[in-house]
Design a protein around this motif. Structure first.
Motif, PDB file in Angstrom:
ATOM      1  N   VAL A  18       0.860  -1.187   0.000  1.00 44.92           N
ATOM      2  CA  VAL A  18       0.000   0.000   0.000  1.00 44.92           C
ATOM      3  C   VAL A  18       0.890   1.229   0.000  1.00 44.92           C
ATOM      4  O   VAL A  18       1.832   1.331   0.782  1.00 44.92           O
ATOM      5  CB  VAL A  18      -0.929   0.028   1.228  1.00 44.92           C
ATOM      6  N   CYS A  19       0.589   2.164  -0.878  1.00 42.62           N
ATOM      7  CA  CYS A  19       1.293   3.444  -0.913  1.00 42.62           C
ATOM      8  C   CYS A  19       0.326   4.502  -0.387  1.00 42.62           C
ATOM      9  O   CYS A  19      -0.700   4.779  -1.008  1.00 42.62           O
ATOM     10  CB  CYS A  19       1.722   3.753  -2.345  1.00 42.62           C
ATOM     11  N   ASP A  20       0.624   5.069   0.768  1.00 40.18           N
ATOM     12  CA  ASP A  20      -0.270   6.012   1.441  1.00 40.18           C
ATOM     13  C   ASP A  20       0.284   7.426   1.263  1.00 40.18           C
ATOM     14  O   ASP A  20       1.361   7.747   1.753  1.00 40.18           O
ATOM     15  CB  ASP A  20      -0.356   5.647   2.929  1.00 40.18           C
ATOM     16  N   VAL A  43      -3.585   4.769  -1.384  1.00 38.38           N
ATOM     17  CA  VAL A  43      -4.541   5.435  -0.502  1.00 38.38           C
ATOM     18  C   VAL A  43      -4.191   6.908  -0.522  1.00 38.38           C
ATOM     19  O   VAL A  43      -3.082   7.291  -0.129  1.00 38.38           O
ATOM     20  CB  VAL A  43      -4.478   4.877   0.937  1.00 38.38           C
ATOM     21  N   ASN A  45      -5.037  11.074   0.165  1.00 36.61           N
ATOM     22  CA  ASN A  45      -5.722  12.100   0.951  1.00 36.61           C
ATOM     23  C   ASN A  45      -4.951  13.398   0.722  1.00 36.61           C
ATOM     24  O   ASN A  45      -3.976  13.687   1.405  1.00 36.61           O
ATOM     25  CB  ASN A  45      -5.736  11.698   2.432  1.00 36.61           C
ATOM     26  N   GLN A  69      -9.606   8.957   0.282  1.00 39.15           N
ATOM     27  CA  GLN A  69     -10.028   9.233   1.650  1.00 39.15           C
ATOM     28  C   GLN A  69      -9.804  10.693   2.009  1.00 39.15           C
ATOM     29  O   GLN A  69      -9.195  11.447   1.250  1.00 39.15           O
ATOM     30  CB  GLN A  69      -9.253   8.337   2.631  1.00 39.15           C
TER      31      GLN A  69
END
Length: 201
Positions: A18-20, A43, A45, A69
């Motif tokens: 996962v790359c946030d 993900v 934001n 998100q």
């Protein structure tokens, strides 16, 4: 990744599961680019005023999965033309508002939402030989899930835009206010009766 300068900034997502990416500082970058170089899930934001120009590039031959998100990815350009498939899950209010999305040239694209106004004012353009594009606007009770979207699906084999009973494809009082261009010269035959389905039931 927290931005803190007035320069361009690139995030390269390689082999992470996962790359946030989060950016919550207003007007700090001239350009923010997120390069998805593997099948990592993104993900995102990003405050809309974080950067003047905002872009996500899908990896060549890789699936691109984006979960939206928080502040969303409003106004982003998402280029999934080289990707195998694209899946966008919008969990933020107006999360994809004003974004411009190019779907895979030879794959499928799916958009779903669990927050109001998820794709308001967004533009979706089919890749050069796109297979299917499915846009599900059925979340919530408001009328703005896909209000004033533009969908250019002429080069796709199949398009489905689903409004459902509690959300519509744009406009108040269940009027349809959207610009939808159906597939042209499609070879699609089943299971739907048509290569272009706009469901407002």
């Amino acid at each position: 990744t927290q931005c803190a300068s007035t320069t361009s900034f690139a995030v390269n997502c390689n082999d992470a599961e996962v790359c946030d990416v989060a950016c919550t500082t207003a007007t700090c970058l001239s350009a923010l680019t997120i390069n998805m170089q593997s099948s990592s899930a993104l993900v995102a934001n990003v405050l809309s005023s974080c950067a003047t120009t905002k872009r996500i590039n899908g990896g060549s031959g890789q699936d691109l999965s984006i979960t939206v998100q928080g502040n969303g990815i409003k106004g982003f350009v998402i280029d999934a033309g080289a990707s195998s498939n694209l899946n966008v899950d919008i969990q933020a209010i107006a999360g994809l508002s004003g974004a411009s999305v190019l779907t895979p040239d030879n794959g499928d694209a799916t958009f779903s939402m669990s927050a109001d106004s998820g794709m308001q004012l967004a533009t979706v353009t089919a890749g050069s030989n796109a297979q299917s594009i499915v846009i599900d606007c059925t979340y919530g009770t408001g009328f703005t899930q896909c209000e004033e979207i533009y969908v250019y699906a002429q080069t796709a084999q199949f398009l489905s835009v689903i409004a459902g009973a509690s959300a519509v494809v744009g406009g108040h009082h269940k009027q349809i206010r959207a610009w939808i261009y159906c597939p042209v010269d499609s070879a699609y035959t089943q299971p739907e009766m048509s290569p272009c389905v706009i469901d407002t039931s």
